[in-house]
Design a protein around this motif. Structure first.
Motif, PDB file in Angstrom:
ATOM      1  N   TRP A  32      -6.176 -28.759-107.474  1.00  0.00           N
ATOM      2  CA  TRP A  32      -6.030 -29.573-106.124  1.00  0.00           C
ATOM      3  C   TRP A  32      -7.184 -29.999-105.657  1.00  0.00           C
ATOM      4  CZ3 TRP A  32      -2.105 -33.194-105.079  1.00  0.00           C
ATOM      5  CH2 TRP A  32      -1.027 -33.143-105.969  1.00  0.00           C
ATOM      6  N   HIS A  33      -8.038 -29.386-105.881  1.00  0.00           N
ATOM      7  CA  HIS A  33      -9.581 -29.561-105.014  1.00  0.00           C
ATOM      8  C   HIS A  33      -9.351 -29.109-103.485  1.00  0.00           C
ATOM      9  CE1 HIS A  33     -11.121 -31.468-108.483  1.00  0.00           C
ATOM     10  NE2 HIS A  33      -9.950 -32.470-108.423  1.00  0.00           N
ATOM     11  N   THR A  34      -8.872 -28.129-103.360  1.00  0.00           N
ATOM     12  CA  THR A  34      -8.893 -27.335-102.025  1.00  0.00           C
ATOM     13  C   THR A  34      -9.545 -26.264-102.079  1.00  0.00           C
ATOM     14  OG1 THR A  34      -6.905 -25.715-102.324  1.00  0.00           O
ATOM     15  CG2 THR A  34      -6.351 -28.266-101.901  1.00  0.00           C
ATOM     16  N   SER A  35      -9.868 -25.632-101.207  1.00  0.00           N
ATOM     17  CA  SER A  35     -10.499 -24.298-100.696  1.00  0.00           C
ATOM     18  C   SER A  35      -9.719 -23.192-100.551  1.00  0.00           C
ATOM     19  CB  SER A  35     -11.622 -24.436 -99.706  1.00  0.00           C
ATOM     20  OG  SER A  35     -12.577 -25.796-100.135  1.00  0.00           O
ATOM     21  N   CYS A  36      -8.534 -23.576-100.783  1.00  0.00           N
ATOM     22  CA  CYS A  36      -7.282 -22.494-100.346  1.00  0.00           C
ATOM     23  C   CYS A  36      -7.568 -20.868-100.982  1.00  0.00           C
ATOM     24  CB  CYS A  36      -6.110 -22.912-100.755  1.00  0.00           C
ATOM     25  SG  CYS A  36      -5.819 -24.172 -99.828  1.00  0.00           S
ATOM     26  N   ALA A  37      -7.867 -20.923-102.367  1.00  0.00           N
ATOM     27  CA  ALA A  37      -7.914 -19.615-103.099  1.00  0.00           C
ATOM     28  C   ALA A  37      -9.045 -18.830-102.630  1.00  0.00           C
ATOM     29  CB  ALA A  37      -8.228 -20.132-104.638  1.00  0.00           C
ATOM     30  N   ASN A  38      -9.868 -19.527-101.910  1.00  0.00           N
ATOM     31  CA  ASN A  38     -11.098 -18.559-101.375  1.00  0.00           C
ATOM     32  C   ASN A  38     -11.295 -18.390 -99.707  1.00  0.00           C
ATOM     33  OD1 ASN A  38     -13.416 -16.575-101.649  1.00  0.00           O
ATOM     34  ND2 ASN A  38     -14.715 -18.213-101.635  1.00  0.00           N
ATOM     35  N   CYS A  39     -10.081 -18.854 -99.220  1.00  0.00           N
ATOM     36  CA  CYS A  39     -10.181 -18.912 -97.808  1.00  0.00           C
ATOM     37  C   CYS A  39      -9.550 -17.997 -97.022  1.00  0.00           C
ATOM     38  CB  CYS A  39      -9.190 -20.315 -97.295  1.00  0.00           C
ATOM     39  SG  CYS A  39      -9.352 -20.513 -95.658  1.00  0.00           S
ATOM     40  N   GLY A  40     -10.103 -17.470 -95.927  1.00  0.00           N
ATOM     41  CA  GLY A  40      -9.778 -16.344 -94.991  1.00  0.00           C
ATOM     42  C   GLY A  40      -8.625 -16.734 -94.224  1.00  0.00           C
ATOM     43  N   PHE A  41      -7.933 -17.630 -93.999  1.00  0.00           N
ATOM     44  CA  PHE A  41      -6.969 -18.233 -93.420  1.00  0.00           C
ATOM     45  C   PHE A  41      -5.740 -18.634 -94.268  1.00  0.00           C
ATOM     46  CE2 PHE A  41     -10.608 -19.601 -90.570  1.00  0.00           C
ATOM     47  CZ  PHE A  41     -10.283 -18.971 -89.540  1.00  0.00           C
ATOM     48  N   ALA A  42      -5.924 -17.948 -95.508  1.00  0.00           N
ATOM     49  CA  ALA A  42      -4.810 -18.158 -96.294  1.00  0.00           C
ATOM     50  C   ALA A  42      -3.327 -17.598 -95.948  1.00  0.00           C
ATOM     51  CB  ALA A  42      -4.972 -17.711 -97.777  1.00  0.00           C
ATOM     52  N   ARG A  43      -3.388 -16.673 -95.056  1.00  0.00           N
ATOM     53  CA  ARG A  43      -2.388 -15.949 -94.624  1.00  0.00           C
ATOM     54  C   ARG A  43      -1.625 -16.543 -93.314  1.00  0.00           C
ATOM     55  NH1 ARG A  43      -4.247 -10.324 -92.143  1.00  0.00           N
ATOM     56  NH2 ARG A  43      -5.155 -11.017 -90.251  1.00  0.00           N
ATOM     57  N   PHE A  44      -2.368 -17.592 -92.837  1.00  0.00           N
ATOM     58  CA  PHE A  44      -2.005 -18.280 -91.782  1.00  0.00           C
ATOM     59  C   PHE A  44      -1.617 -19.692 -92.196  1.00  0.00           C
ATOM     60  CE2 PHE A  44      -5.495 -15.406 -90.096  1.00  0.00           C
ATOM     61  CZ  PHE A  44      -4.471 -14.692 -89.493  1.00  0.00           C
ATOM     62  N   CYS A  45      -2.194 -20.352 -93.239  1.00  0.00           N
ATOM     63  CA  CYS A  45      -1.675 -21.519 -93.518  1.00  0.00           C
ATOM     64  C   CYS A  45      -0.411 -21.619 -94.418  1.00  0.00           C
ATOM     65  CB  CYS A  45      -3.151 -22.316 -94.230  1.00  0.00           C
ATOM     66  SG  CYS A  45      -4.414 -22.553 -93.322  1.00  0.00           S
ATOM     67  N   SER A  46       0.412 -22.813 -94.107  1.00  0.00           N
ATOM     68  CA  SER A  46       1.511 -23.047 -95.031  1.00  0.00           C
ATOM     69  C   SER A  46       1.254 -24.239 -96.044  1.00  0.00           C
ATOM     70  CB  SER A  46       2.647 -23.586 -94.215  1.00  0.00           C
ATOM     71  OG  SER A  46       2.269 -24.906 -93.429  1.00  0.00           O
ATOM     72  N   LEU A  47       1.877 -24.181 -96.971  1.00  0.00           N
ATOM     73  CA  LEU A  47       1.572 -25.644 -98.029  1.00  0.00           C
ATOM     74  C   LEU A  47       1.683 -26.844 -97.119  1.00  0.00           C
ATOM     75  CD1 LEU A  47       3.530 -24.178-100.974  1.00  0.00           C
ATOM     76  CD2 LEU A  47       1.311 -23.881-100.516  1.00  0.00           C
ATOM     77  N   ARG A  48       2.608 -26.812 -96.003  1.00  0.00           N
ATOM     78  CA  ARG A  48       2.535 -28.147 -95.393  1.00  0.00           C
ATOM     79  C   ARG A  48       1.233 -28.194 -94.821  1.00  0.00           C
ATOM     80  NH1 ARG A  48       7.362 -29.933 -93.155  1.00  0.00           N
ATOM     81  NH2 ARG A  48       7.976 -27.848 -93.282  1.00  0.00           N
ATOM     82  N   THR A  53      -4.046 -31.279 -94.152  1.00  0.00           N
ATOM     83  CA  THR A  53      -5.562 -31.118 -94.084  1.00  0.00           C
ATOM     84  C   THR A  53      -6.110 -31.791 -95.055  1.00  0.00           C
ATOM     85  OG1 THR A  53      -5.185 -28.963 -93.115  1.00  0.00           O
ATOM     86  CG2 THR A  53      -7.261 -29.476 -94.028  1.00  0.00           C
ATOM     87  N   TYR A  54      -5.639 -31.677 -96.526  1.00  0.00           N
ATOM     88  CA  TYR A  54      -6.259 -32.542 -97.526  1.00  0.00           C
ATOM     89  C   TYR A  54      -5.619 -33.631 -97.811  1.00  0.00           C
ATOM     90  CZ  TYR A  54      -8.736 -28.129 -98.283  1.00  0.00           C
ATOM     91  OH  TYR A  54      -9.601 -27.037 -98.368  1.00  0.00           O
ATOM     92  N   GLN A  55      -4.699 -34.355 -97.219  1.00  0.00           N
ATOM     93  CA  GLN A  55      -4.071 -35.708 -97.308  1.00  0.00           C
ATOM     94  C   GLN A  55      -3.561 -35.634 -98.687  1.00  0.00           C
ATOM     95  OE1 GLN A  55      -7.044 -38.424 -95.759  1.00  0.00           O
ATOM     96  NE2 GLN A  55      -6.626 -37.933 -93.850  1.00  0.00           N
ATOM     97  N   LEU A  56      -2.847 -34.607 -99.119  1.00  0.00           N
ATOM     98  CA  LEU A  56      -2.125 -34.720-100.642  1.00  0.00           C
ATOM     99  C   LEU A  56      -0.923 -35.405-100.537  1.00  0.00           C
ATOM    100  CD1 LEU A  56      -2.958 -30.869-101.213  1.00  0.00           C
ATOM    101  CD2 LEU A  56      -4.469 -32.947-101.920  1.00  0.00           C
ATOM    102  N   ASP A  57      -0.400 -35.821-101.769  1.00  0.00           N
ATOM    103  CA  ASP A  57       0.730 -36.351-102.209  1.00  0.00           C
ATOM    104  C   ASP A  57       1.740 -35.230-102.301  1.00  0.00           C
ATOM    105  OD1 ASP A  57       3.130 -36.924-103.684  1.00  0.00           O
ATOM    106  OD2 ASP A  57       2.105 -38.396-104.699  1.00  0.00           O
TER     107      ASP A  57
END
Length: 79
Positions: A32-48, A53-57
């Protein structure tokens, strides 16, 4: 705690929860071309948050996220 059948809470699932559920989640976020897999904020961000953020479908993204989670028989929490 929620079960996989409760998709109303899926958008509130934390990125970290998905990443910990299965190694396939890393590929999911990369595809999905996100940086989520390597992001330090992964525990704070929801899928929403990711969708916004990435303006996804939203429907397609959540459907694929549910498929990733369904590959594991897990219980997940939106918290």
């Amino acid at each position: 705690m929620s079960t996989m059948s409760d998709t109303n809470e899926l958008p509130d699932t934390k990125v970290e929860t998905l990443l910990k559920a299965t190694p396939r989640a890393v590929r999911f976020f990369l595809d999905w071309h996100t940086s989520c897999a390597n992001c330090g904020f992964a525990r704070f961000c929801s899928l929403r948050d990711v969708i916004k953020t990435y303006q996804l479908d939203e429907q397609k993204f959540l459907k694929e996220a549910e498929e990733v989670l369904a590959q594991k028989n897990i219980t997940w929490s939106a918290k």
